[in-house]
Design a protein around this motif. Structure first.
Motif, PDB file in Angstrom:
ATOM      1  N   ARG A  75       0.764  -1.086   0.069  1.00 16.74           N
ATOM      2  CA  ARG A  75       0.060  -0.058  -0.049  1.00 16.74           C
ATOM      3  C   ARG A  75       0.843   1.297  -0.010  1.00 16.74           C
ATOM      4  NH1 ARG A  75      -5.305  -0.080   0.972  1.00 16.74           N
ATOM      5  NH2 ARG A  75      -6.073  -2.045   0.853  1.00 16.74           N
ATOM      6  N   GLY A  76       0.279   2.120  -0.616  1.00 13.67           N
ATOM      7  CA  GLY A  76       1.268   3.690  -0.774  1.00 13.67           C
ATOM      8  C   GLY A  76       2.080   3.648  -1.761  1.00 13.67           C
ATOM      9  N   LEU A  77       1.847   4.823  -2.573  1.00 15.00           N
ATOM     10  CA  LEU A  77       2.923   4.945  -3.711  1.00 15.00           C
ATOM     11  C   LEU A  77       4.376   5.216  -3.495  1.00 15.00           C
ATOM     12  CD1 LEU A  77       0.866   7.446  -5.849  1.00 15.00           C
ATOM     13  CD2 LEU A  77       1.252   5.161  -6.426  1.00 15.00           C
ATOM     14  N   PHE A  78       4.573   5.685  -2.270  1.00 14.82           N
ATOM     15  CA  PHE A  78       5.746   6.018  -1.841  1.00 14.82           C
ATOM     16  C   PHE A  78       6.670   4.824  -1.740  1.00 14.82           C
ATOM     17  CE2 PHE A  78       9.421   7.078   1.430  1.00 14.82           C
ATOM     18  CZ  PHE A  78       9.916   7.994   0.454  1.00 14.82           C
ATOM     19  N   ARG A  97      19.713  25.245   1.075  1.00 16.41           N
ATOM     20  CA  ARG A  97      20.123  25.967   1.872  1.00 16.41           C
ATOM     21  C   ARG A  97      21.695  26.240   1.488  1.00 16.41           C
ATOM     22  NH1 ARG A  97      20.998  24.951   7.604  1.00 16.41           N
ATOM     23  NH2 ARG A  97      22.320  23.270   6.616  1.00 16.41           N
ATOM     24  N   ILE A 148      33.570  13.749  -9.882  1.00 16.89           N
ATOM     25  CA  ILE A 148      33.740  12.345  -9.993  1.00 16.89           C
ATOM     26  C   ILE A 148      32.522  11.501 -10.938  1.00 16.89           C
ATOM     27  CG2 ILE A 148      33.937  10.225  -8.521  1.00 16.89           C
ATOM     28  CD1 ILE A 148      33.998  12.240  -5.959  1.00 16.89           C
ATOM     29  N   ALA A 168       1.362  14.740  -4.544  1.00  9.18           N
ATOM     30  CA  ALA A 168       1.256  15.230  -2.982  1.00  9.18           C
ATOM     31  C   ALA A 168       1.164  16.736  -3.115  1.00  9.18           C
ATOM     32  CB  ALA A 168       2.512  14.949  -2.183  1.00  9.18           C
ATOM     33  N   VAL A 212      30.715  18.467  -4.571  1.00 10.01           N
ATOM     34  CA  VAL A 212      31.859  17.290  -4.417  1.00 10.01           C
ATOM     35  C   VAL A 212      31.656  16.118  -5.516  1.00 10.01           C
ATOM     36  CG1 VAL A 212      32.919  15.559  -3.019  1.00 10.01           C
ATOM     37  CG2 VAL A 212      32.041  17.752  -2.013  1.00 10.01           C
ATOM     38  N   LEU A 213      30.305  15.736  -5.768  1.00  8.82           N
ATOM     39  CA  LEU A 213      30.285  14.567  -6.502  1.00  8.82           C
ATOM     40  C   LEU A 213      30.319  14.863  -8.041  1.00  8.82           C
ATOM     41  CD1 LEU A 213      29.885  11.722  -5.434  1.00  8.82           C
ATOM     42  CD2 LEU A 213      27.522  11.841  -5.944  1.00  8.82           C
ATOM     43  N   VAL A 253       5.318  11.102  -7.377  1.00 13.37           N
ATOM     44  CA  VAL A 253       4.906  10.963  -6.243  1.00 13.37           C
ATOM     45  C   VAL A 253       5.019  12.310  -5.512  1.00 13.37           C
ATOM     46  CG1 VAL A 253       4.809   9.946  -3.956  1.00 13.37           C
ATOM     47  CG2 VAL A 253       5.127   8.629  -5.922  1.00 13.37           C
ATOM     48  N   VAL A 313      24.416  20.885   3.460  1.00 16.22           N
ATOM     49  CA  VAL A 313      24.748  19.504   3.079  1.00 16.22           C
ATOM     50  C   VAL A 313      24.767  19.324   1.746  1.00 16.22           C
ATOM     51  CG1 VAL A 313      24.960  17.272   4.134  1.00 16.22           C
ATOM     52  CG2 VAL A 313      23.382  18.845   5.199  1.00 16.22           C
ATOM     53  N   LEU A 314      23.445  19.408   1.089  1.00 13.61           N
ATOM     54  CA  LEU A 314      23.128  19.026  -0.391  1.00 13.61           C
ATOM     55  C   LEU A 314      24.040  19.993  -1.226  1.00 13.61           C
ATOM     56  CD1 LEU A 314      21.401  17.429  -2.174  1.00 13.61           C
ATOM     57  CD2 LEU A 314      19.511  19.097  -1.799  1.00 13.61           C
ATOM     58  N   ARG A 369      -5.102  12.634  -4.472  1.00 18.30           N
ATOM     59  CA  ARG A 369      -4.950  11.235  -3.891  1.00 18.30           C
ATOM     60  C   ARG A 369      -4.919  10.168  -4.813  1.00 18.30           C
ATOM     61  NH1 ARG A 369      -3.213   9.865   0.412  1.00 18.30           N
ATOM     62  NH2 ARG A 369      -4.770   8.390   1.182  1.00 18.30           N
ATOM     63  N   PHE A 387      27.400  18.560  -1.264  1.00 15.38           N
ATOM     64  CA  PHE A 387      27.251  17.253  -1.962  1.00 15.38           C
ATOM     65  C   PHE A 387      27.311  17.511  -3.397  1.00 15.38           C
ATOM     66  CE2 PHE A 387      24.758  13.050  -3.021  1.00 15.38           C
ATOM     67  CZ  PHE A 387      25.779  12.494  -2.796  1.00 15.38           C
TER      68      PHE A 387
END
Lengths: 320, 115
Positions: A25-28, A181, A196, A77, A192-193, A73, A185-186, A82, A189
């Motif tokens: 149950r649930g799409l996520f 922000r 590579i 939302a 950095v990534l 998904v 962190v994002l 729904r 990231f």
């Protein structure tokens, strides 16, 4: 012996993940299990020594499709729609149809005479193909038609995505505005990534000539780099009207078509003369990689939705 | 022979961390403590398994690849954990309730109902 045990566990896990994706149950939750399923199937392809397929499954089947579904998904939302569980009759019919299809496929696989395969034919012609990886030889030389049409199909899919844009948002950056922000962190990231990722993507394309890899696998990795940079706010998502990005979109099919037309001189459309095969294939692959990366990234970002960022209506006629 | 022993030992330690992380993921009460359990499995579990496999590596290129795999997984896991933790915080702030709706039979607990 331990190999058999590993395979049995892998098969059980694939079936469990598939069941959880379809029946849960649930799409996520379904999407999460679908991604897990893709990773497990990629592992199964590895066990079958089909490294090219494993790479494609991991990059496109699990990775890119997973992001696409997660975005869908989140969009459901956002718009407040729904997803209703389908009625039992629909579930049963779909289940029966899928089981029947599996049974028919299994039956025909068992009934078929032992496959002769084209391995020997491919191996015999490999020296003329310009590359050492039989998969690349088939994709870009022996069956170049298929690959050419596939690259055009991708473009058609993107046009389909773009056609969902509302009029007032046309010309805005692709997708929804990304909020990140600064210094978080994002965004770290996302800085950095990408170097590579670019290295791995380009390597996969280059390696595709002699080993596992190729334009689709490398292009998908590069698409992931573009997506990550866009989601981390490092790269502004391109405007759908930006000419440079559009040129990147068509570069692959155009170079492929031109190479095909040049083949007319050597006999027929898409003929690749053995003398020029290697540079020709690498050129086509490079252009295809660029187009695949940009097309997939833009398709996942989706149609522009931020009407405020779109150019004013009177300026809309002019392309930049 | 000694290298095989080292591989057995180190990968076993790695597996212990994975089992502990999985148990924590299933048993811990809220999102943040579950993340804590999960990142232990990713960081230490994968680290010990990679270290154990180093003893089977034929050359330094393989060792470097194993180290790169571990470093990249570490980077991705750390970033994902931070993002999930932040999303759970925002979720809690917007509801004014316990972010861990999964522990209770909440009909809105499915992903698509989330913001």
């Amino acid at each position: 012996m331990s190999g058999v045990f590993f395979d049995a566990v892998l098969c059980a896990l694939i079936l469990a993940a598939a069941l959880a994706a379809v029946a849960g149950r649930g799409l996520f939750r379904a999407v999460v299990f679908f991604i897990l399923y893709g990773v497990l199937v990629a592992t199964a392809w590895l066990r079958l020594d089909a490294i090219d397929v494993a790479l494609a499954e991991a990059a496109i089947g699990a990775g890119l499709t997973g992001v696409l579904l997660l975005g869908a998904v989140a969009r459901l939302a956002r718009t407040g729609a729904r997803a209703h569980d389908p009625p039992l009759a629909v579930v049963l019919t779909a289940g029966l149809a899928a089981t029947g299809m599996t049974a028919v496929l299994g039956w025909s696989f068992l009934e078929l005479p032992p496959p002769q395969g084209l391995q020997e034919a491919v191996a015999a012609s490999l020296p003329d193909s310009g590359v050492e990886n039989p998969v690349t030889a088939v994709l870009l030389n022996f069956r170049a038609w298929d690959t050419l049409l596939e690259s055009i199909v991708l473009l058609a899919a993107l046009i389909g995505v773009w056609s969902l844009t509302r009029d007032e948002a046309w010309g805005a950056p692709a997708g929804i505005p990304q909020h990140v922000r600064p210094g978080g962190v994002l965004s770290t990231f996302g800085r950095v990534l990408p170097p590579i990722g670019v290295l791995i993507g380009v390597y996969l394309v280059w390696a595709g000539a002699s080993r596992a890899g190729g334009a689709f696998q490398g292009g998908t990795v590069l698409a992931a780099v573009i997506l990550l940079a866009a989601m981390a706010g490092v790269l502004r998502p391109p405007r759908v009207t930006a000419r440079r990005w559009r040129m990147a979109l068509v570069a692959g099919p155009v170079v492929f078509l031109l190479a095909g037309l040049a083949g007319l001189g050597a006999g027929a459309f898409l003929t690749i003369p053995p003398v020029h095969a290697k540079p020709l294939i690498l050129t086509i692959e490079a252009a295809l990689t660029l187009s695949i990366a940009v097309t997939l990234a833009l398709a996942v970002l989706g149609p522009p939705e931020d009407a405020a960022a779109a150019p004013s209506p009177d300026a809309k006629g002019e392309e930049r | 022979m000694a290298s095989d022993l080292a591989t057995y030992l180190l990968t076993s330690v790695g597996l212990v961390f994975f089992v502990a992380g999985t148990v924590g993921l299933l048993r811990f009460p809220d999102t943040w403590s579950r993340l804590h359990a999960l990142t232990k499995a990713d960081n230490l579990g994968l680290g010990f398994i990679a270290l154990g496999l180093v003893f089977q590596a034929g050359d330094w290129v393989t060792v470097a690849k194993l180290a790169l795999i571990w470093a990249l997984a570490l980077l991705a896991a750390g970033t994902a954990a931070q993002l999930v933790a932040r999303a759970a915080l925002t979720d809690m702030a917007s509801r004014g309730t316990d972010p861990d709706a999964n522990a209770k039979p909440d009909p809105n607990a499915d992903g698509e109902a989330r913001k």
